[in-house]
Scaffold this motif. Structure first.
Motif, PDB file in Angstrom:
ATOM      1  N   SER A  63     -53.950 -10.094   9.611  1.00 40.58           N
ATOM      2  CA  SER A  63     -54.671 -11.091   8.824  1.00 40.58           C
ATOM      3  C   SER A  63     -54.577 -12.444   9.518  1.00 40.58           C
ATOM      4  CB  SER A  63     -54.042 -11.188   7.427  1.00 40.58           C
ATOM      5  OG  SER A  63     -54.559 -12.281   6.706  1.00 40.58           O
ATOM      6  N   THR A  64     -55.734 -13.076   9.734  1.00 35.29           N
ATOM      7  CA  THR A  64     -55.771 -14.405  10.351  1.00 35.29           C
ATOM      8  C   THR A  64     -56.732 -15.293   9.569  1.00 35.29           C
ATOM      9  OG1 THR A  64     -57.528 -13.726  11.872  1.00 35.29           O
ATOM     10  CG2 THR A  64     -55.254 -13.533  12.680  1.00 35.29           C
ATOM     11  N   ASN A  65     -56.699 -16.572   9.908  1.00 28.89           N
ATOM     12  CA  ASN A  65     -57.634 -17.533   9.318  1.00 28.89           C
ATOM     13  C   ASN A  65     -57.579 -17.507   7.796  1.00 28.89           C
ATOM     14  OD1 ASN A  65     -59.535 -19.563   9.572  1.00 28.89           O
ATOM     15  ND2 ASN A  65     -61.256 -18.142   9.496  1.00 28.89           N
ATOM     16  N   GLN A  66     -56.362 -17.477   7.260  1.00 29.92           N
ATOM     17  CA  GLN A  66     -56.169 -17.388   5.814  1.00 29.92           C
ATOM     18  C   GLN A  66     -56.484 -18.716   5.127  1.00 29.92           C
ATOM     19  OE1 GLN A  66     -52.118 -16.104   5.184  1.00 29.92           O
ATOM     20  NE2 GLN A  66     -52.583 -13.991   5.736  1.00 29.92           N
ATOM     21  N   SER A  67     -57.076 -18.609   3.945  1.00 31.30           N
ATOM     22  CA  SER A  67     -57.352 -19.762   3.101  1.00 31.30           C
ATOM     23  C   SER A  67     -57.079 -19.376   1.655  1.00 31.30           C
ATOM     24  CB  SER A  67     -58.809 -20.200   3.259  1.00 31.30           C
ATOM     25  OG  SER A  67     -59.119 -21.253   2.374  1.00 31.30           O
ATOM     26  N   ILE A  68     -56.490 -20.300   0.900  1.00 35.95           N
ATOM     27  CA  ILE A  68     -56.168 -20.040  -0.508  1.00 35.95           C
ATOM     28  C   ILE A  68     -56.638 -21.228  -1.343  1.00 35.95           C
ATOM     29  CG2 ILE A  68     -54.313 -19.712  -2.196  1.00 35.95           C
ATOM     30  CD1 ILE A  68     -52.659 -18.490   0.139  1.00 35.95           C
ATOM     31  N   ARG A  69     -57.361 -20.900  -2.413  1.00 32.22           N
ATOM     32  CA  ARG A  69     -57.752 -21.902  -3.422  1.00 32.22           C
ATOM     33  C   ARG A  69     -57.178 -21.473  -4.754  1.00 32.22           C
ATOM     34  NH1 ARG A  69     -63.849 -22.284  -3.993  1.00 32.22           N
ATOM     35  NH2 ARG A  69     -63.198 -23.355  -5.874  1.00 32.22           N
ATOM     36  N   ILE A  70     -56.468 -22.377  -5.403  1.00 29.72           N
ATOM     37  CA  ILE A  70     -55.905 -22.118  -6.725  1.00 29.72           C
ATOM     38  C   ILE A  70     -56.816 -22.770  -7.764  1.00 29.72           C
ATOM     39  CG2 ILE A  70     -53.914 -22.464  -8.251  1.00 29.72           C
ATOM     40  CD1 ILE A  70     -53.107 -20.812  -5.895  1.00 29.72           C
ATOM     41  N   ILE A  71     -57.100 -22.057  -8.826  1.00 27.99           N
ATOM     42  CA  ILE A  71     -57.939 -22.575  -9.901  1.00 27.99           C
ATOM     43  C   ILE A  71     -57.121 -22.558 -11.187  1.00 27.99           C
ATOM     44  CG2 ILE A  71     -60.082 -22.247 -11.214  1.00 27.99           C
ATOM     45  CD1 ILE A  71     -61.063 -20.711  -8.624  1.00 27.99           C
ATOM     46  N   ASN A  91     -47.591 -15.068  -0.421  1.00 29.72           N
ATOM     47  CA  ASN A  91     -46.649 -13.944  -0.396  1.00 29.72           C
ATOM     48  C   ASN A  91     -47.270 -12.681  -0.991  1.00 29.72           C
ATOM     49  OD1 ASN A  91     -44.667 -15.483   0.824  1.00 29.72           O
ATOM     50  ND2 ASN A  91     -43.610 -15.953  -1.092  1.00 29.72           N
ATOM     51  N   ALA A  92     -47.995 -12.817  -2.105  1.00 26.67           N
ATOM     52  CA  ALA A  92     -48.652 -11.652  -2.721  1.00 26.67           C
ATOM     53  C   ALA A  92     -49.709 -11.077  -1.786  1.00 26.67           C
ATOM     54  CB  ALA A  92     -49.274 -12.049  -4.063  1.00 26.67           C
ATOM     55  N   ALA A  93     -50.493 -11.964  -1.160  1.00 22.12           N
ATOM     56  CA  ALA A  93     -51.544 -11.507  -0.238  1.00 22.12           C
ATOM     57  C   ALA A  93     -50.931 -10.839   0.989  1.00 22.12           C
ATOM     58  CB  ALA A  93     -52.423 -12.680   0.176  1.00 22.12           C
ATOM     59  N   ASN A  94     -49.888 -11.439   1.536  1.00 24.27           N
ATOM     60  CA  ASN A  94     -49.253 -10.849   2.719  1.00 24.27           C
ATOM     61  C   ASN A  94     -48.612  -9.506   2.400  1.00 24.27           C
ATOM     62  OD1 ASN A  94     -50.060 -12.871   4.494  1.00 24.27           O
ATOM     63  ND2 ASN A  94     -48.218 -14.084   4.162  1.00 24.27           N
ATOM     64  N   HIS A 121     -59.720 -14.315   4.272  1.00 21.85           N
ATOM     65  CA  HIS A 121     -59.127 -14.175   5.602  1.00 21.85           C
ATOM     66  C   HIS A 121     -60.000 -13.292   6.474  1.00 21.85           C
ATOM     67  CE1 HIS A 121     -56.677 -10.247   4.661  1.00 21.85           C
ATOM     68  NE2 HIS A 121     -57.720 -10.335   3.863  1.00 21.85           N
ATOM     69  N   ASP A 122     -59.693 -13.322   7.761  1.00 28.66           N
ATOM     70  CA  ASP A 122     -60.285 -12.401   8.725  1.00 28.66           C
ATOM     71  C   ASP A 122     -59.278 -11.277   8.928  1.00 28.66           C
ATOM     72  OD1 ASP A 122     -62.495 -14.108   9.092  1.00 28.66           O
ATOM     73  OD2 ASP A 122     -61.454 -15.223  10.653  1.00 28.66           O
ATOM     74  N   VAL A 123     -59.790 -10.077   9.069  1.00 28.68           N
ATOM     75  CA  VAL A 123     -58.928  -8.902   9.139  1.00 28.68           C
ATOM     76  C   VAL A 123     -59.289  -8.067  10.372  1.00 28.68           C
ATOM     77  CG1 VAL A 123     -58.111  -6.892   7.870  1.00 28.68           C
ATOM     78  CG2 VAL A 123     -58.946  -8.851   6.611  1.00 28.68           C
ATOM     79  N   THR A 124     -58.289  -7.748  11.153  1.00 26.83           N
ATOM     80  CA  THR A 124     -58.459  -6.812  12.266  1.00 26.83           C
ATOM     81  C   THR A 124     -57.618  -5.588  11.945  1.00 26.83           C
ATOM     82  OG1 THR A 124     -58.753  -8.639  13.819  1.00 26.83           O
ATOM     83  CG2 THR A 124     -58.233  -6.473  14.756  1.00 26.83           C
ATOM     84  N   THR A 125     -58.300  -4.450  11.789  1.00 26.53           N
ATOM     85  CA  THR A 125     -57.625  -3.232  11.346  1.00 26.53           C
ATOM     86  C   THR A 125     -57.828  -2.119  12.354  1.00 26.53           C
ATOM     87  OG1 THR A 125     -58.075  -3.857   9.052  1.00 26.53           O
ATOM     88  CG2 THR A 125     -57.440  -1.577   9.440  1.00 26.53           C
ATOM     89  N   SER A 126     -56.741  -1.445  12.677  1.00 29.02           N
ATOM     90  CA  SER A 126     -56.796  -0.258  13.525  1.00 29.02           C
ATOM     91  C   SER A 126     -56.736   0.961  12.617  1.00 29.02           C
ATOM     92  CB  SER A 126     -55.609  -0.247  14.494  1.00 29.02           C
ATOM     93  OG  SER A 126     -55.506   1.011  15.134  1.00 29.02           O
ATOM     94  N   ILE A 127     -57.761   1.822  12.741  1.00 32.14           N
ATOM     95  CA  ILE A 127     -57.798   3.042  11.939  1.00 32.14           C
ATOM     96  C   ILE A 127     -57.935   4.259  12.847  1.00 32.14           C
ATOM     97  CG2 ILE A 127     -58.839   1.880   9.951  1.00 32.14           C
ATOM     98  CD1 ILE A 127     -61.485   3.431  10.756  1.00 32.14           C
ATOM     99  N   THR A 128     -57.608   5.396  12.293  1.00 34.66           N
ATOM    100  CA  THR A 128     -57.832   6.683  12.944  1.00 34.66           C
ATOM    101  C   THR A 128     -58.582   7.561  11.958  1.00 34.66           C
ATOM    102  OG1 THR A 128     -55.738   6.479  14.125  1.00 34.66           O
ATOM    103  CG2 THR A 128     -56.723   8.654  14.063  1.00 34.66           C
ATOM    104  N   ASN A 129     -59.525   8.324  12.479  1.00 37.97           N
ATOM    105  CA  ASN A 129     -60.200   9.339  11.670  1.00 37.97           C
ATOM    106  C   ASN A 129     -60.515  10.519  12.584  1.00 37.97           C
ATOM    107  OD1 ASN A 129     -62.637   8.721  13.039  1.00 37.97           O
ATOM    108  ND2 ASN A 129     -63.096   7.118  11.558  1.00 37.97           N
ATOM    109  N   ASN A 130     -61.228  11.487  12.083  1.00 33.29           N
ATOM    110  CA  ASN A 130     -61.524  12.688  12.872  1.00 33.29           C
ATOM    111  C   ASN A 130     -62.287  12.384  14.155  1.00 33.29           C
ATOM    112  OD1 ASN A 130     -60.273  14.204  10.905  1.00 33.29           O
ATOM    113  ND2 ASN A 130     -62.168  14.743   9.863  1.00 33.29           N
TER     114      ASN A 130
END
Length: 130
Positions: free
Chosen positions: A71-79, A9-12, A88-97
């Motif tokens: 966000s896809t292919n999420q993995s969590i390890r608790i220590i 939940n925190a990551a999402n 995770h793998d991230v696909t991001t759409s950005i805009t710039n000049n």
């Protein structure tokens, strides 16, 4: 709610704030002393304030804006119920000049439980291998 669900939940929330362009809320997911390693920047950022300053410079100089993030292919390890490693793998759409761009990246975020909630203390972003 168990630790894995709480970390997810925190990551999402962090990813959703990032992807919706809610910059203030995105940065609030990190501790003030969090550090950041971004392949697009030559130095390690040693605090949230350093990253916020860099982000503002991207907005001003390059017209940088995040349009969406998936966000896809999420993995969590608790220590020991105190630290969590979220990858995770991230696909991001950005805009710039220069126009719009889709970025495919991999990310590791380390969370620490502060007694009440999970807060991000480290982020490492790298380009996707594909």
């Amino acid at each position: 709610m168990n630790s894995i669900e709480s970390v997810r939940n925190a990551a999402n929330a962090l990813v959703n704030h990032f992807g919706s362009g809610s910059v203030t809320q995105y940065f609030s997911c990190f501790s003030a002393d969090a550090d950041f390693i971004l392949y697009t920047h030559p130095q390690r950022l040693r605090s949230r304030a350093e990253y916020e300053e860099l982000w503002q410079s991207w907005e001003q100089e390059f017209g940088f804006k995040v349009n969406s993030c998936k966000s896809t292919n999420q993995s969590i390890r608790i220590i020991e119920d105190k630290l969590a490693i979220f990858t995770h793998d991230v696909t991001t759409s950005i805009t710039n000049n220069a126009g719009s761009e889709i970025l495919n990246e991999r990310e590791t975020i380390v969370f620490m439980h502060d007694g009440n909630s999970w807060i991000a203390i480290h982020e490492h972003l790298s380009p996707s291998a594909t």
